[in-house]
Design a protein around this motif. Structure first.
Motif, mmCIF file in Angstrom:
data_model
loop_
_atom_site.group_PDB
_atom_site.id
_atom_site.type_symbol
_atom_site.label_atom_id
_atom_site.label_comp_id
_atom_site.label_asym_id
_atom_site.label_seq_id
_atom_site.Cartn_x
_atom_site.Cartn_y
_atom_site.Cartn_z
ATOM 1 N N GLU A 268 30.484 58.257 37.419
ATOM 2 C CA GLU A 268 31.198 59.325 38.126
ATOM 3 C C GLU A 268 31.979 58.711 39.292
ATOM 4 N N PRO A 269 33.310 58.610 39.169
ATOM 5 C CA PRO A 269 34.065 57.938 40.235
ATOM 6 C C PRO A 269 34.184 58.774 41.510
ATOM 7 N N SER A 270 34.476 58.116 42.615
ATOM 8 C CA SER A 270 34.730 58.852 43.863
ATOM 9 C C SER A 270 36.027 59.626 43.719
ATOM 10 N N PHE A 271 37.029 58.991 43.102
ATOM 11 C CA PHE A 271 38.266 59.684 42.748
ATOM 12 C C PHE A 271 39.010 58.882 41.685
ATOM 13 N N SER A 272 39.987 59.526 41.050
ATOM 14 C CA SER A 272 40.754 58.857 39.988
ATOM 15 C C SER A 272 42.245 59.012 40.260
ATOM 16 N N LEU A 273 43.002 58.021 39.825
ATOM 17 C CA LEU A 273 44.456 58.129 39.857
ATOM 18 C C LEU A 273 44.910 58.129 38.409
ATOM 19 N N LYS A 274 45.690 59.125 38.046
ATOM 20 C CA LYS A 274 46.021 59.266 36.625
ATOM 21 C C LYS A 274 47.481 59.013 36.331
ATOM 22 N N GLY A 275 47.732 58.212 35.291
ATOM 23 C CA GLY A 275 49.099 57.994 34.814
ATOM 24 C C GLY A 275 49.252 58.650 33.460
ATOM 25 N N LYS A 276 50.275 58.213 32.714
ATOM 26 C CA LYS A 276 50.525 58.848 31.405
ATOM 27 C C LYS A 276 49.464 58.467 30.386
ATOM 28 N N SER A 277 49.158 57.165 30.306
ATOM 29 C CA SER A 277 48.232 56.739 29.257
ATOM 30 C C SER A 277 46.943 56.136 29.813
ATOM 31 N N SER A 278 46.947 55.795 31.077
ATOM 32 C CA SER A 278 45.722 55.215 31.638
ATOM 33 C C SER A 278 45.412 55.844 32.992
ATOM 34 N N ARG A 279 44.203 55.596 33.441
ATOM 35 C CA ARG A 279 43.815 56.098 34.767
ATOM 36 C C ARG A 279 42.999 55.019 35.463
ATOM 37 N N PHE A 280 42.941 55.119 36.776
ATOM 38 C CA PHE A 280 42.122 54.205 37.561
ATOM 39 C C PHE A 280 40.997 55.019 38.171
ATOM 40 N N ASP A 281 39.749 54.651 37.860
ATOM 41 C CA ASP A 281 38.603 55.300 38.462
ATOM 42 C C ASP A 281 38.154 54.424 39.638
ATOM 43 N N ILE A 282 38.051 55.049 40.808
ATOM 44 C CA ILE A 282 37.709 54.281 42.007
ATOM 45 C C ILE A 282 36.320 54.688 42.478
ATOM 46 N N PHE A 283 35.473 53.671 42.671
ATOM 47 C CA PHE A 283 34.103 53.902 43.115
ATOM 48 C C PHE A 283 33.964 53.327 44.527
ATOM 49 N N LEU A 284 33.768 54.211 45.494
ATOM 50 C CA LEU A 284 33.615 53.757 46.871
ATOM 51 C C LEU A 284 32.120 53.767 47.198
ATOM 52 N N GLN A 285 31.629 52.653 47.683
ATOM 53 C CA GLN A 285 30.172 52.592 47.927
ATOM 54 C C GLN A 285 29.904 52.423 49.408
ATOM 55 N N LYS B 109 54.490 50.767 44.564
ATOM 56 C CA LYS B 109 54.431 52.119 44.006
ATOM 57 C C LYS B 109 53.530 52.157 42.783
ATOM 58 N N GLU B 110 53.148 50.997 42.293
ATOM 59 C CA GLU B 110 52.298 50.954 41.107
ATOM 60 C C GLU B 110 50.945 51.581 41.435
ATOM 61 N N MET B 111 50.387 52.280 40.465
ATOM 62 C CA MET B 111 49.086 52.924 40.675
ATOM 63 C C MET B 111 48.007 51.915 41.050
ATOM 64 N N ILE B 112 48.103 50.732 40.461
ATOM 65 C CA ILE B 112 47.075 49.724 40.732
ATOM 66 C C ILE B 112 47.031 49.372 42.226
ATOM 67 N N ALA B 113 48.200 49.379 42.867
ATOM 68 C CA ALA B 113 48.266 49.032 44.293
ATOM 69 C C ALA B 113 47.498 50.076 45.111
ATOM 70 N N LYS B 114 47.688 51.323 44.734
ATOM 71 C CA LYS B 114 46.981 52.409 45.445
ATOM 72 C C LYS B 114 45.495 52.390 45.109
ATOM 73 N N ALA B 115 45.197 52.132 43.844
ATOM 74 C CA ALA B 115 43.787 52.136 43.416
ATOM 75 C C ALA B 115 42.988 51.055 44.148
ATOM 76 N N VAL B 116 43.605 49.890 44.308
ATOM 77 C CA VAL B 116 42.911 48.767 44.945
ATOM 78 C C VAL B 116 42.957 48.884 46.476
ATOM 79 N N GLY B 117 43.953 49.629 46.987
ATOM 80 C CA GLY B 117 44.109 49.761 48.441
ATOM 81 C C GLY B 117 44.668 48.470 49.017
ATOM 82 N N VAL B 118 45.756 47.976 48.423
ATOM 83 C CA VAL B 118 46.265 46.647 48.794
ATOM 84 C C VAL B 118 46.665 46.535 50.260
ATOM 85 N N LYS B 119 46.370 45.382 50.798
ATOM 86 C CA LYS B 119 46.865 44.984 52.119
ATOM 87 C C LYS B 119 46.837 43.457 52.118
ATOM 88 N N PRO B 120 47.630 42.838 52.995
ATOM 89 C CA PRO B 120 47.676 41.381 52.981
ATOM 90 C C PRO B 120 46.293 40.768 53.163
#
Ligand SMILES: C[S@@+](CC[C@H](N)C(=O)[O-])C[C@H]1O[C@@H](n2cnc3c(N)ncnc32)[C@H](O)[C@@H]1O
Length: 212
Positions: free
Chosen positions: A195-212, A45-56
């Motif tokens: 300019e990120p492709s999209f961002s995930l925002k939390g209370k104090s930090s955000r994850f900017d994701i750049f898809l190339q 559920k952590e934002m980092i997991a979604k930002a990175v797109g985790v999978k085994p």
């Protein structure tokens, strides 16, 4: 008298700031707070997991290892993580923490998915023979307003390594590898040239994701 000393203790290696009353910096993936974070929803559920797109077995390069928490969390979700850290002292603290985790029955498998490389990511990224699947960057946030200062162990880390003034160069190098996904962790209000492709925002930090 030097301000910082690296000390052996019963708990492992630690960095002491002799000008501060704060607890020494000691990396421990077994501490109660971090164990709770790992167990809570398995970290998924952590934002980092979604930002990175985790999978085994996803291969992630963490360019800014620091205290190794983000890397360890990603490894706990099955990612194979290579972490780069340019501070020799931080690299020694990390090496010590990883070897203790490897000796722990519950954490050995996770720790086994992490490889630590001491060096500057700006140079190391240029030496990769394969295009990294995901590159993660969490530079030291610039000093912020008093009410938004970093807390606890991050304070001593910030005093020791200073600000990562070359963070923009690192982001450009990450993009230049051709990696399909570059993830940049930033303070929520930070303004960047990118300019990120999209961002995930939390209370104090955000994850900017750049898809190339
Ligand atoms: C904010 S901390 C990272 C915290 C980390 N994400 C964690 O979970 O503990 C930033 C760290 O990145 C390291 N760093 C910054 N730029 C780097 C670079 N170009 N190459 C390697 N390490 C770098 C700094 O020395 C510092 O230890």
């Amino acid at each position: 008298m030097s301000r910082f000393i690296l000390q052996h203790s019963d708990a492992g290696l630690r960095l002491v700031d002799r000008f501060s009353r704060q607890h020494p910096l000691h990396i421990n993936f077994m501490d109660a707070g971090f164990s709770f974070r790992l167990k809570r929803g398995g970290g998924r559920k952590e934002m980092i997991a979604k930002a990175v797109g985790v999978k085994p077995r996803l291969q992630v390069i963490d360019c800014t290892a620091g205290l190794g928490r983000d890397s360890f969390l990603l490894a706990s979700l099955g990612c194979d993580v290579v972490m780069f850290e340019r501070s020799k002292v931080l690299a020694l603290l990390l090496e010590d923490a990883i070897s203790r985790a490897l000796a722990n029955e519950q954490l050995a498998e996770i720790a086994g998915r992490i490889r630590l490389v001491h060096g500057d990511a700006i140079q190391l990224l240029g030496c990769q023979t394969n295009t990294p699947q995901v590159i993660f960057i969490d530079p030291m946030f610039p000093t912020r307003k008093k009410n938004a200062q970093v807390k606890g162990e991050m304070q001593i880390l910030q005093r020791f390594v200073g600000k990562d003034e070359d963070a923009s160069t690192l982001v450009r190098c990450a993009m230049a590898t051709g990696s399909k996904r570059v993830v940049l962790k930033r303070p929520i209000a930070a303004t960047d040239d990118f300019e990120p492709s999209f961002s995930l925002k939390g209370k104090s930090s955000r994850f900017d994701i750049f898809l190339q």
